[in-house]
Design a protein around this motif. Structure first.
Motif, PDB file in Angstrom:
ATOM      1  N   VAL A 191      -3.955  -7.913   0.859  1.00 47.73           N
ATOM      2  CA  VAL A 191      -4.914  -8.150  -0.220  1.00 47.73           C
ATOM      3  C   VAL A 191      -5.222  -6.780  -0.819  1.00 47.73           C
ATOM      4  O   VAL A 191      -5.635  -5.865  -0.105  1.00 47.73           O
ATOM      5  N   ILE A 192      -4.943  -6.640  -2.089  1.00 47.22           N
ATOM      6  CA  ILE A 192      -5.021  -5.325  -2.734  1.00 47.22           C
ATOM      7  C   ILE A 192      -6.200  -5.303  -3.703  1.00 47.22           C
ATOM      8  O   ILE A 192      -6.323  -6.173  -4.568  1.00 47.22           O
ATOM      9  N   GLN A 193      -7.047  -4.304  -3.538  1.00 45.45           N
ATOM     10  CA  GLN A 193      -8.244  -4.224  -4.388  1.00 45.45           C
ATOM     11  C   GLN A 193      -7.928  -3.522  -5.699  1.00 45.45           C
ATOM     12  O   GLN A 193      -7.372  -2.426  -5.709  1.00 45.45           O
ATOM     13  N   CYS A 194      -8.302  -4.186  -6.809  1.00 43.50           N
ATOM     14  CA  CYS A 194      -8.159  -3.579  -8.126  1.00 43.50           C
ATOM     15  C   CYS A 194      -9.552  -3.444  -8.725  1.00 43.50           C
ATOM     16  O   CYS A 194     -10.488  -4.138  -8.323  1.00 43.50           O
ATOM     17  N   VAL A 195      -9.677  -2.561  -9.701  1.00 44.43           N
ATOM     18  CA  VAL A 195     -10.968  -2.392 -10.365  1.00 44.43           C
ATOM     19  C   VAL A 195     -10.852  -2.835 -11.813  1.00 44.43           C
ATOM     20  O   VAL A 195      -9.905  -2.464 -12.519  1.00 44.43           O
TER      21      VAL A 195
ATOM     22  N   THR B 228      -7.338   4.099   0.984  1.00 39.89           N
ATOM     23  CA  THR B 228      -5.922   4.203   0.651  1.00 39.89           C
ATOM     24  C   THR B 228      -5.598   5.520  -0.046  1.00 39.89           C
ATOM     25  O   THR B 228      -4.427   5.899  -0.150  1.00 39.89           O
ATOM     26  N   GLY B 229      -6.647   6.198  -0.563  1.00 45.57           N
ATOM     27  CA  GLY B 229      -6.393   7.428  -1.320  1.00 45.57           C
ATOM     28  C   GLY B 229      -6.247   7.198  -2.812  1.00 45.57           C
ATOM     29  O   GLY B 229      -6.021   8.129  -3.565  1.00 45.57           O
ATOM     30  N   TRP B 230      -6.364   5.926  -3.229  1.00 52.47           N
ATOM     31  CA  TRP B 230      -6.225   5.628  -4.655  1.00 52.47           C
ATOM     32  C   TRP B 230      -7.083   4.434  -5.061  1.00 52.47           C
ATOM     33  O   TRP B 230      -7.527   3.660  -4.207  1.00 52.47           O
TER      34      TRP B 230
ATOM     35  N   PHE C 106       0.816  -1.218   0.000  1.00 50.72           N
ATOM     36  CA  PHE C 106       0.000   0.000   0.000  1.00 50.72           C
ATOM     37  C   PHE C 106       0.850   1.269   0.000  1.00 50.72           C
ATOM     38  O   PHE C 106       0.656   2.190  -0.790  1.00 50.72           O
ATOM     39  N   GLU C 107       1.787   1.298   0.964  1.00 54.71           N
ATOM     40  CA  GLU C 107       2.598   2.484   1.181  1.00 54.71           C
ATOM     41  C   GLU C 107       3.301   2.908  -0.103  1.00 54.71           C
ATOM     42  O   GLU C 107       3.414   4.088  -0.407  1.00 54.71           O
TER      43      GLU C 107
END
Lengths: 441, 441
Positions: free
Chosen positions: B52-56, B89-91, B15-16
């Protein structure tokens, strides 16, 4: 009710700290390692946590009788730090007072406070609780600690997660008869030969994992290279593009650990006169090419086309050192017939695997390679090898439900330590070795 | 000849790091954890090493068909980092391209990508290689890693040396029948119940030592608190003035590990909603006083004057929490009859030992104490207990040839982790638990 929140008392001083106390009195504790009587005074060597510190006794300034001190007594002492240009440290420690905390019941049957413990390997190991008190003996395992600290810190920085796999298992990872059997509440169980299955499973969870833990091999070899219980440094990583990614990671890991020793273990390196090898880059040669190279250079007939003889490992290391200046050498593409069922074959030649060993100063210290990650491919290979896939159901679960390309390695900690110190027997780099004849102390 | 000196490729972003790439394209790799179809677009959750990173996904900006993606496929993807104020997360990550590296053969029979793995304990453990892929499941063991990193770093700073004691032994340290037997090349051997003997020997060598390693107990208990193989965090230290020095050291060690979690494991603490206990000071009560306190407060008759019933441990923790605000409590001065032969007795009352347990949230997580260091005293106690001292010759060597006053403790890593996470079964804090009914996976 008491409340426990005591701040930890400061630990003993080391050389570096003592220098800051010139002209002052300090207190130290430790074991009397050696008393060296001179004319009119005596050198008293105090064994502390890590260093042996020389103190000076003299009736002139010491407020006690020298007879009060016995070797291996535990003491607290007060000493004055005197500036002394002729001393290596820049100071002398004049003993003022001493408090004897405990005394040995008897004198050690083996002399432990000479430069070396001058006895047979058998005696050295039988009297391990005592012989390890020798300053050189204990320095070996301090360096081993440093190697592990280096490995761990490197792998953590590289985002490997440390795991703990079980040592009691229902099946061996390496197959074969070299496995210890256990009666587990009336059922059959075994001692783990390797964390192989578990570290692969955990690649599906964390992508990169490592473990530094004991493994057990019921091998009947009684050689200078074999232990029946040893420490395996294992890592396994996903999303690799080639098995050379693993080798690259090992080069860095070794370099990192050696840098750690160079920076923080100078005391032990000096004591044991260790010269650290260069590991900025490691040559790599295919197994068959290596066999031929050795055969040509030394005019030897190749007897075994599937494995090295120990002598060949030594000769290969000699050639590589002479021609490339490296004390390490990777050997790759071992024959499929000599690698386990999970080893991935070279797509261009299925007689060879995408695997490697690392030799260091003539001894194999690491085995690694890329693994099969495809379910069907793994099943087909097991069928070809007449293995019963149903016995490996929980292992194959990861392949079935999705795995990335991955691989890893296992490094024998004692072998690496032993070769680093130019020892001729791996037992010398093992605190309490276990071999076919030894389960004590 | 090839030369291996590849610089390690950079690892995945977290994330960072992603925040630093707003407006740019990045590449990520990982497993497709979950696909959430919405109207006109989809959320694709990518499971990377730790997060776990969310993508669109949207046909609008994604250059591939959503059908290409399967849960548990391993992929590399390119995504554009878009500034998005409404996101935590800001993004947002807009998926552009994807490369499928590998696909599962079948769909997991257990749903692993919901908030919890909603199944029986039995299933959860039977399918461990898969169920550990659940983000909460794997977070447990990431925290366990953090605890060990904290313990290790603390002990190293306090000048403890890490040792590796053998797991195959010729005699048990704890005595009794709860020991696994092994056929060792035709001789009898056992699996180590504790590094007790070895860590004491090593106090004679390094003064302060520790080990984090598996121990084995052949106990037939089938409870939520027992494992037949677990990880013991052991330390042992010389030159103590009282057994409370050991307790003081443990208070600091626990505090250090919890601070490590707080600083570096925020992601997992949040995910598992862990509230860390305060451990700046721990109340301490004598065993007999604790028995009476519980008896008085809850109007219970004392049945066993030598040990706690599990229920009493819970009640004591409740009282201490209410009255002192501490979730930890030391219990000291256990009866001599219930402690091992090496336990040092209170000089004022030889019916009691200078020993302790640490209870945390109602469960014993540590046993420790001061040991006998005097040779004659140890021999006399063994004689009193009808033990054959000749069987312990190598153990007694250290006493005979000189030892400082010393003591230490063993902490059950899985029990501590489990209670920290408020779990009701220690198996939940064990990667691959071993109990009386389970040796797989």
């Amino acid at each position: 009710m008491k409340i426990i929140n005591k701040v930890i008392q400061s630990t003993n001083m080391e050389f570096e700290n003592i220098s800051e106390h010139i002209g002052k009195r300090i207190t130290l504790h430790g074991s009397i390692y050696k008393i060296r009587k001179m004319s009119g005074f005596a050198f008293v060597l105090l064994r502390t946590k890590r260093q042996v510190i020389q103190c000076v006794y003299s009736e002139e300034f010491s407020d006690f009788k020298l007879e009060l001190l016995k070797e291996e007594s535990c003491v607290k002492l007060t000493a004055e730090v005197i500036k002394e240009e002729r001393s290596k440290t820049g100071w002398d420690l004049q003993m003022i007072e001493v408090e004897v905390i405990s005394e040995p019941e008897a004198e050690s049957p083996i002399v432990i406070n000479n430069k070396m413990v001058d006895t047979s390997l058998e005696n050295l190991l039988d009297y391990r609780p005592i012989t390890l008190r020798n300053e050189k003996e204990r320095a070996i395992f301090k360096l081993q600690e440093g190697i592990c600290i280096g490995f761990r810190r490197f792998l953590t920085e590289q985002k490997f997660t440390e795991i703990r796999s079980p040592k009691i298992v229902s099946a061996g990872a390496e197959g074969g008869a070299n496995i210890f059997h256990l009666d587990y509440f009336g059922k059959d169980a075994y001692l783990s030969q390797s964390p192989q299955f578990y570290k692969q499973m955990m690649v599906g969870v964390y992508e990169r994992v490592f473990e530094i833990a004991p493994v057990f091999r019921a091998e009947k070899h009684d050689t200078s290279r074999h232990l029946n219980e040893y420490t395996s440094v294992d890592f396994e990583m996903g999303y690799i593009e080639s098995f050379e990614d693993i080798m690259g990671m090992e080069v860095r890991m070794l370099g990192y650990a050696l840098a750690e020793l160079k920076e923080r273990y100078v005391y032990e390196l000096d004591l044991l006169k260790v010269s650290l090898p260069d590991v900025s880059a490691i040559p790599s040669i295919k197994f068959m090419e290596a066999k031929e190279l050795i055969s040509n250079k030394y005019n030897r007939t190749i007897k075994d086309y599937e494995d090295f003889e120990p002598e060949e490992e030594k000769l290969l290391s000699e050639i590589i050192k002479k021609e490339y200046g490296s004390e390490f050498v990777f050997v790759t593409h071992y024959p499929t017939s000599k690698r386990p069922f999970y080893a991935l074959e070279d797509p261009n030649n299925n007689e060879e695997t995408l695997s490697f060993d690392l030799l260091f100063r003539g001894l194999e210290i690491t085995t690694g390679g890329q693994r099969i990650h495809d379910y069907k491919k793994q099943l087909a290979k097991m069928k070809r090898l007449n293995m019963n896939a149903r016995l490996f159901e929980s292992y194959l679960m990861m392949h079935k439900y999705g795995m990335p390309p991955h691989g890893g390695l296992g490094l024998g900690l004692e072998r690496f330590t032993s070769k680093l110190l130019n020892q001729d027997n791996v037992r010398l780099a093992t605190l309490f070795p276990r071999d076919i004849n030894r389960v004590t102390p």
